[in-house]
Write a protein that holds these residues in place. Structure first.
Motif, PDB file in Angstrom:
ATOM      1  N   TRP A 147      -1.159  -6.272  -6.246  1.00  0.00           N
ATOM      2  CA  TRP A 147      -2.249  -5.567  -5.571  1.00  0.00           C
ATOM      3  C   TRP A 147      -1.992  -5.440  -4.076  1.00  0.00           C
ATOM      4  CZ3 TRP A 147      -4.799  -2.284  -7.947  1.00  0.00           C
ATOM      5  CH2 TRP A 147      -5.244  -2.475  -9.241  1.00  0.00           C
ATOM      6  N   LEU A 148      -1.325  -6.426  -3.489  1.00  0.00           N
ATOM      7  CA  LEU A 148      -0.965  -6.334  -2.072  1.00  0.00           C
ATOM      8  C   LEU A 148      -0.039  -5.146  -1.857  1.00  0.00           C
ATOM      9  CD1 LEU A 148      -1.083  -7.537   0.789  1.00  0.00           C
ATOM     10  CD2 LEU A 148       0.884  -8.949   0.153  1.00  0.00           C
ATOM     11  N   LEU A 149       0.940  -4.979  -2.736  1.00  0.00           N
ATOM     12  CA  LEU A 149       1.838  -3.824  -2.623  1.00  0.00           C
ATOM     13  C   LEU A 149       1.087  -2.509  -2.795  1.00  0.00           C
ATOM     14  CD1 LEU A 149       4.905  -5.180  -4.620  1.00  0.00           C
ATOM     15  CD2 LEU A 149       4.746  -4.832  -2.140  1.00  0.00           C
ATOM     16  N   VAL A 150       0.124  -2.489  -3.715  1.00  0.00           N
ATOM     17  CA  VAL A 150      -0.692  -1.282  -3.905  1.00  0.00           C
ATOM     18  C   VAL A 150      -1.511  -1.014  -2.647  1.00  0.00           C
ATOM     19  CG1 VAL A 150      -2.617  -0.268  -5.195  1.00  0.00           C
ATOM     20  CG2 VAL A 150      -0.786  -1.457  -6.418  1.00  0.00           C
ATOM     21  N   GLY A 151      -2.098  -2.072  -2.086  1.00  0.00           N
ATOM     22  CA  GLY A 151      -2.940  -1.898  -0.906  1.00  0.00           C
ATOM     23  C   GLY A 151      -2.170  -1.463   0.323  1.00  0.00           C
ATOM     24  N   LEU A 152      -0.990  -2.030   0.518  1.00  0.00           N
ATOM     25  CA  LEU A 152      -0.233  -1.713   1.732  1.00  0.00           C
ATOM     26  C   LEU A 152       0.623  -0.459   1.599  1.00  0.00           C
ATOM     27  CD1 LEU A 152       0.957  -5.278   2.827  1.00  0.00           C
ATOM     28  CD2 LEU A 152      -0.982  -3.957   3.689  1.00  0.00           C
ATOM     29  N   PHE A 153       1.236  -0.274   0.429  1.00  0.00           N
ATOM     30  CA  PHE A 153       2.222   0.798   0.282  1.00  0.00           C
ATOM     31  C   PHE A 153       1.896   1.804  -0.813  1.00  0.00           C
ATOM     32  CE2 PHE A 153       4.502  -3.138   1.558  1.00  0.00           C
ATOM     33  CZ  PHE A 153       4.763  -2.766   2.873  1.00  0.00           C
ATOM     34  N   GLU A 154       0.752   1.628  -1.501  1.00  0.00           N
ATOM     35  CA  GLU A 154       0.368   2.473  -2.631  1.00  0.00           C
ATOM     36  C   GLU A 154       1.465   2.496  -3.688  1.00  0.00           C
ATOM     37  OE1 GLU A 154      -0.920   6.308  -1.272  1.00  0.00           O
ATOM     38  OE2 GLU A 154      -2.630   5.469  -0.230  1.00  0.00           O
ATOM     39  N   MET A 193      -9.202   4.255   1.381  1.00  0.00           N
ATOM     40  CA  MET A 193      -8.921   3.235   2.388  1.00  0.00           C
ATOM     41  C   MET A 193      -9.660   1.934   2.061  1.00  0.00           C
ATOM     42  SD  MET A 193      -7.272   2.220   4.954  1.00  0.00           S
ATOM     43  CE  MET A 193      -6.528   3.655   5.660  1.00  0.00           C
ATOM     44  N   ILE A 194     -10.893   2.033   1.584  1.00  0.00           N
ATOM     45  CA  ILE A 194     -11.667   0.835   1.265  1.00  0.00           C
ATOM     46  C   ILE A 194     -11.018   0.078   0.108  1.00  0.00           C
ATOM     47  CG2 ILE A 194     -13.883  -0.011   0.384  1.00  0.00           C
ATOM     48  CD1 ILE A 194     -15.204   2.261   1.992  1.00  0.00           C
ATOM     49  N   SER A 195     -10.596   0.788  -0.929  1.00  0.00           N
ATOM     50  CA  SER A 195      -9.959   0.093  -2.052  1.00  0.00           C
ATOM     51  C   SER A 195      -8.630  -0.510  -1.620  1.00  0.00           C
ATOM     52  CB  SER A 195      -9.769   1.026  -3.245  1.00  0.00           C
ATOM     53  OG  SER A 195      -8.907   2.099  -2.933  1.00  0.00           O
ATOM     54  N   ARG A 196      -7.895   0.138  -0.729  1.00  0.00           N
ATOM     55  CA  ARG A 196      -6.634  -0.422  -0.236  1.00  0.00           C
ATOM     56  C   ARG A 196      -6.885  -1.704   0.560  1.00  0.00           C
ATOM     57  NH1 ARG A 196      -2.901   3.739   2.577  1.00  0.00           N
ATOM     58  NH2 ARG A 196      -1.501   1.948   2.400  1.00  0.00           N
ATOM     59  N   ILE A 197      -7.979  -1.759   1.292  1.00  0.00           N
ATOM     60  CA  ILE A 197      -8.333  -2.987   2.027  1.00  0.00           C
ATOM     61  C   ILE A 197      -8.643  -4.108   1.045  1.00  0.00           C
ATOM     62  CG2 ILE A 197     -10.095  -4.032   3.512  1.00  0.00           C
ATOM     63  CD1 ILE A 197     -10.186  -1.298   4.993  1.00  0.00           C
ATOM     64  N   VAL A 198      -9.412  -3.801  -0.002  1.00  0.00           N
ATOM     65  CA  VAL A 198      -9.749  -4.814  -1.011  1.00  0.00           C
ATOM     66  C   VAL A 198      -8.479  -5.290  -1.711  1.00  0.00           C
ATOM     67  CG1 VAL A 198     -10.957  -5.229  -3.193  1.00  0.00           C
ATOM     68  CG2 VAL A 198     -12.099  -4.009  -1.332  1.00  0.00           C
ATOM     69  N   TYR A 199      -7.607  -4.367  -2.112  1.00  0.00           N
ATOM     70  CA  TYR A 199      -6.354  -4.746  -2.758  1.00  0.00           C
ATOM     71  C   TYR A 199      -5.530  -5.651  -1.838  1.00  0.00           C
ATOM     72  CZ  TYR A 199      -7.228  -0.870  -6.030  1.00  0.00           C
ATOM     73  OH  TYR A 199      -7.760  -0.027  -6.957  1.00  0.00           O
ATOM     74  N   ILE A 239      -3.386 -11.013  -0.160  1.00  0.00           N
ATOM     75  CA  ILE A 239      -3.287 -12.085   0.832  1.00  0.00           C
ATOM     76  C   ILE A 239      -3.816 -13.383   0.243  1.00  0.00           C
ATOM     77  CG2 ILE A 239      -4.186 -12.884   3.063  1.00  0.00           C
ATOM     78  CD1 ILE A 239      -4.030  -9.880   3.930  1.00  0.00           C
ATOM     79  N   SER A 240      -4.872 -13.290  -0.554  1.00  0.00           N
ATOM     80  CA  SER A 240      -5.396 -14.484  -1.234  1.00  0.00           C
ATOM     81  C   SER A 240      -4.355 -15.056  -2.190  1.00  0.00           C
ATOM     82  CB  SER A 240      -6.666 -14.137  -2.004  1.00  0.00           C
ATOM     83  OG  SER A 240      -7.665 -13.694  -1.118  1.00  0.00           O
ATOM     84  N   GLY A 241      -3.613 -14.194  -2.856  1.00  0.00           N
ATOM     85  CA  GLY A 241      -2.535 -14.644  -3.735  1.00  0.00           C
ATOM     86  C   GLY A 241      -1.451 -15.374  -2.973  1.00  0.00           C
ATOM     87  N   LEU A 242      -1.113 -14.862  -1.797  1.00  0.00           N
ATOM     88  CA  LEU A 242      -0.131 -15.563  -0.959  1.00  0.00           C
ATOM     89  C   LEU A 242      -0.638 -16.951  -0.593  1.00  0.00           C
ATOM     90  CD1 LEU A 242       1.014 -12.723   1.474  1.00  0.00           C
ATOM     91  CD2 LEU A 242       2.363 -13.810  -0.333  1.00  0.00           C
ATOM     92  N   TYR A 243      -1.905 -17.052  -0.261  1.00  0.00           N
ATOM     93  CA  TYR A 243      -2.502 -18.334   0.092  1.00  0.00           C
ATOM     94  C   TYR A 243      -2.436 -19.314  -1.081  1.00  0.00           C
ATOM     95  CZ  TYR A 243      -5.980 -21.768   1.477  1.00  0.00           C
ATOM     96  OH  TYR A 243      -6.624 -22.936   1.785  1.00  0.00           O
TER      97      TYR A 243
END
Length: 70
Positions: free
Chosen positions: A16-23, A41-47, A52-56
């Motif tokens: 999801w991070l890849l989807v959010g940052l790079f589609e 843009m809002i869904s990309r922020i959520v993704y 980032i939560s996954g990285l944590y």
């Protein structure tokens, strides 16, 4: 079993991070399908926040379960 589940959750969050940052959807790219996703843009922020939560959560894979209970 808990570590396997956590690892799968982290992989999903990183996707999801890849989807959010790079589609770009890594899972679709690896397993077949359209790897490019158009998102608002809002869904990309959520993704990205999910990613980032996954990285944590990666650190939780390396915590000793006995130590975590005390």
């Amino acid at each position: 079993m808990g570590k396997v589940a956590m690892a799968l959750v982290i992989v999903g969050a990183l996707n999801w991070l890849l989807v959010g940052l790079f589609e770009w959807d890594l899972v679709s790219a690896l397993l077949g399908g359209d790897s490019h996703r158009e998102s608002s843009m809002i869904s990309r922020i959520v993704y990205s926040l999910v990613g980032i939560s996954g990285l944590y959560c990666i650190k939780y894979l390396f915590i000793n379960e006995e130590h975590a209970r005390t």
